[in-house]
Scaffold this motif. Sequence first.
Motif, mmCIF file in Angstrom:
data_model
loop_
_atom_site.group_PDB
_atom_site.id
_atom_site.type_symbol
_atom_site.label_atom_id
_atom_site.label_comp_id
_atom_site.label_asym_id
_atom_site.label_seq_id
_atom_site.Cartn_x
_atom_site.Cartn_y
_atom_site.Cartn_z
ATOM 1 N N UNK A 130 0.801 -1.220 0.000
ATOM 2 C CA UNK A 130 0.000 0.000 0.000
ATOM 3 C C UNK A 130 0.841 1.280 0.000
ATOM 4 N N UNK A 131 1.988 1.245 0.650
ATOM 5 C CA UNK A 131 2.830 2.452 0.694
ATOM 6 C C UNK A 131 3.405 2.735 -0.687
ATOM 7 N N UNK A 132 3.900 1.677 -1.350
ATOM 8 C CA UNK A 132 4.431 1.869 -2.700
ATOM 9 C C UNK A 132 3.333 2.343 -3.643
ATOM 10 N N UNK A 133 2.124 1.797 -3.469
ATOM 11 C CA UNK A 133 1.006 2.188 -4.330
ATOM 12 C C UNK A 133 0.692 3.669 -4.164
ATOM 13 N N UNK A 134 0.707 4.132 -2.900
ATOM 14 C CA UNK A 134 0.453 5.546 -2.641
ATOM 15 C C UNK A 134 1.528 6.395 -3.294
ATOM 16 N N UNK A 135 2.769 5.921 -3.207
ATOM 17 C CA UNK A 135 3.877 6.645 -3.817
ATOM 18 C C UNK A 135 3.718 6.687 -5.329
ATOM 19 N N UNK A 136 3.357 5.545 -5.900
ATOM 20 C CA UNK A 136 3.154 5.486 -7.354
ATOM 21 C C UNK A 136 2.039 6.430 -7.778
ATOM 22 N N UNK A 137 0.982 6.464 -6.998
ATOM 23 C CA UNK A 137 -0.137 7.348 -7.329
ATOM 24 C C UNK A 137 0.294 8.801 -7.252
ATOM 25 N N UNK A 138 1.151 9.096 -6.286
ATOM 26 C CA UNK A 138 1.605 10.470 -6.113
ATOM 27 C C UNK A 138 2.437 10.932 -7.293
ATOM 28 N N UNK A 139 3.254 10.033 -7.839
ATOM 29 C CA UNK A 139 4.120 10.479 -8.928
ATOM 30 C C UNK A 139 3.487 10.269 -10.297
ATOM 31 N N UNK A 140 2.375 9.537 -10.361
ATOM 32 C CA UNK A 140 1.730 9.295 -11.647
ATOM 33 C C UNK A 140 1.276 10.603 -12.262
ATOM 34 N N UNK A 141 1.591 10.767 -13.509
ATOM 35 C CA UNK A 141 1.103 11.949 -14.210
ATOM 36 C C UNK A 141 1.799 13.239 -13.833
ATOM 37 N N UNK A 142 2.819 13.163 -12.984
ATOM 38 C CA UNK A 142 3.463 14.413 -12.568
ATOM 39 C C UNK A 142 4.492 14.884 -13.578
ATOM 40 N N UNK A 143 5.170 13.939 -14.220
ATOM 41 C CA UNK A 143 6.192 14.374 -15.178
ATOM 42 C C UNK A 143 5.533 14.717 -16.502
ATOM 43 N N UNK A 144 6.033 15.724 -17.130
ATOM 44 C CA UNK A 144 5.495 16.166 -18.413
ATOM 45 C C UNK A 144 5.707 15.074 -19.463
ATOM 46 N N UNK A 180 10.227 -8.041 -9.600
ATOM 47 C CA UNK A 180 8.906 -8.367 -10.162
ATOM 48 C C UNK A 180 7.914 -8.716 -9.064
ATOM 49 N N UNK A 181 8.401 -9.441 -8.080
ATOM 50 C CA UNK A 181 7.506 -9.850 -6.998
ATOM 51 C C UNK A 181 6.947 -8.638 -6.246
ATOM 52 N N UNK A 182 7.809 -7.662 -5.975
ATOM 53 C CA UNK A 182 7.345 -6.468 -5.263
ATOM 54 C C UNK A 182 6.453 -5.613 -6.148
ATOM 55 N N UNK A 183 6.823 -5.508 -7.424
ATOM 56 C CA UNK A 183 6.007 -4.727 -8.365
ATOM 57 C C UNK A 183 4.611 -5.333 -8.464
ATOM 58 N N UNK A 184 4.540 -6.655 -8.509
ATOM 59 C CA UNK A 184 3.249 -7.318 -8.600
ATOM 60 C C UNK A 184 2.396 -7.028 -7.381
ATOM 61 N N UNK A 185 3.029 -7.025 -6.216
ATOM 62 C CA UNK A 185 2.286 -6.760 -4.984
ATOM 63 C C UNK A 185 1.646 -5.378 -5.052
ATOM 64 N N UNK A 186 2.426 -4.408 -5.501
ATOM 65 C CA UNK A 186 1.918 -3.046 -5.614
ATOM 66 C C UNK A 186 0.745 -2.999 -6.594
ATOM 67 N N UNK A 187 0.914 -3.642 -7.746
ATOM 68 C CA UNK A 187 -0.126 -3.613 -8.775
ATOM 69 C C UNK A 187 -1.393 -4.316 -8.304
ATOM 70 N N UNK A 188 -1.227 -5.428 -7.603
ATOM 71 C CA UNK A 188 -2.389 -6.117 -7.054
ATOM 72 C C UNK A 188 -3.137 -5.195 -6.098
ATOM 73 N N UNK A 189 -2.376 -4.506 -5.259
ATOM 74 C CA UNK A 189 -3.008 -3.621 -4.293
ATOM 75 C C UNK A 189 -3.794 -2.532 -5.001
#
Lengths: 288, 200
Positions: free
Chosen positions: A25-39, A62-71
């Motif tokens: 969940x923490x990585x997901x929140x981080x990903x959401x925060x940076x999504x769409x921020x760069x031009x 891959x295992x950690x990335x999958x966890x984030x994506x599942x979340x």
Amino acid sequence: MQRYWFGDVEGSECLSCTLRSSDGRIEAAHAAAIAGTSVECHPIQWDVAHACGCVSDRSDYLSRLRKVCFFIAQTRIAAHFSRLDVDLIQQTKSLDALDVARNLLLERAIDLYRAENPSFSQKIHPMHERKLIGLMLQDAPGPLAILLEEIEGLTRARVRMAEFVSEMASEVLPNSSSLVGGLVAARLLVEAGAIDSLVRMPSATIQVLGARKALFAHIKGEASSPKHGILFQHSRVHNAPTRFRGRVARVLAAQLAIAIRLDYYRGSSDPEFLQKADRRIIRAGERS
Amino acid sequence: MIWMGNALVSKGVSGVYGERILAGYRVWDPFRSKLAAIYHLGKGTELKDDMKILYLGAAHGTTVSHIADYVEVVYAVEFAPRPMQDLLQVARIRTNIVPIMADASRPDLYACLLEEVDLIYQDIAQPKQAEIAIANGIFLKKNGMLVMILKTRSVDVRRLPETILAETRAILNRHYNVLDALWLDPYHRDHAAILCEAIK
């Protein structure tokens, strides 16, 4: 500094690699925060995660990335389901509110009219509502005209709202709406409170949803059992001869229970099921 | 690609969607999967076990499962919640699938999760299909391939499929090197596949 889903990297150092959670969940929140921020958006190099020590190897990455994506996916799915049925319930309640408001104003309007025309009575020769409104509109004095205008507006709003609710119901509950119509399906949902409750109900409960007073009167021993609640609004039930209504309601409720589960778990219309269900319900209304 | 007689197959944990099994291999049905149809028609890139794939429009994960049997990792992008639920189930068993719930027309919102890939496979029934394929081109490696399934009825049901194919080719040609285009008959009506190479 470059920002990635696994952390922020400056040079060869990862500044927030300690961003770790067991369910992502923490990585997901981080990903959401940076999504769409760069031009410009760039794909990432997984080596960066490896180089700065965030992940031990490719498999770990891959295992950690999958966890984030599942979340992320599970959160969005839950949000979607909780949102749609809440919307439908609120819309249906709004529809009912429009009805209540309209009826209230109509009562006042009739009283106003009676004040000007003391000989008029709805009780002796009750007039159809539309005709009554038409009658009142003729030479209506100021206050009455104002009320009638509002009533007209509410009537139109009600029609439009009912269309919305029907449409929404066929999106949220496609099979149920095909079986009993969008409005009845929506009202059942309102009675149940939430789609999660509705989907767990046995057909006997669905049969009497909306007949709470009658149901508890029966349970307390004061009356015989209610045969139908909201389902009475379905034409197949109220058009059937009185002695068959209970049977039709029971069969309809049984099919509806399946339809609701189809809607909840599959989400799409099942024409084969609907055909079979229809035949069963029609048969139930016929002489045995 | 693995063939058993006339059947295209893949090797992996079976029972994903009730597919046929032939001597322990999963049959990849061309009437169900457009990518399988492409292989049956003699075209398409060979899938290798070191490849990274981006699949736009992953839906319930049936074709994804076959691709995942061949390659190193599949980034599967799907937007709708109900197919996504099924896709998550498929991804629980096949650990080389990364399920991404996102709108493919907004790559900026999921770019932070993706690596560069060898192949983009797109099967999205939308009017702006070509534009989506172009927007996602940033994820393609140099000399990477794009396979775009064109559902002509979704672009404009009123016009001739041939016209729509020609137009879409032209649009893609501005950003990719269009290598080939083929109709997917007899497997899928009014569907075409456009095969492109990245210009980088």
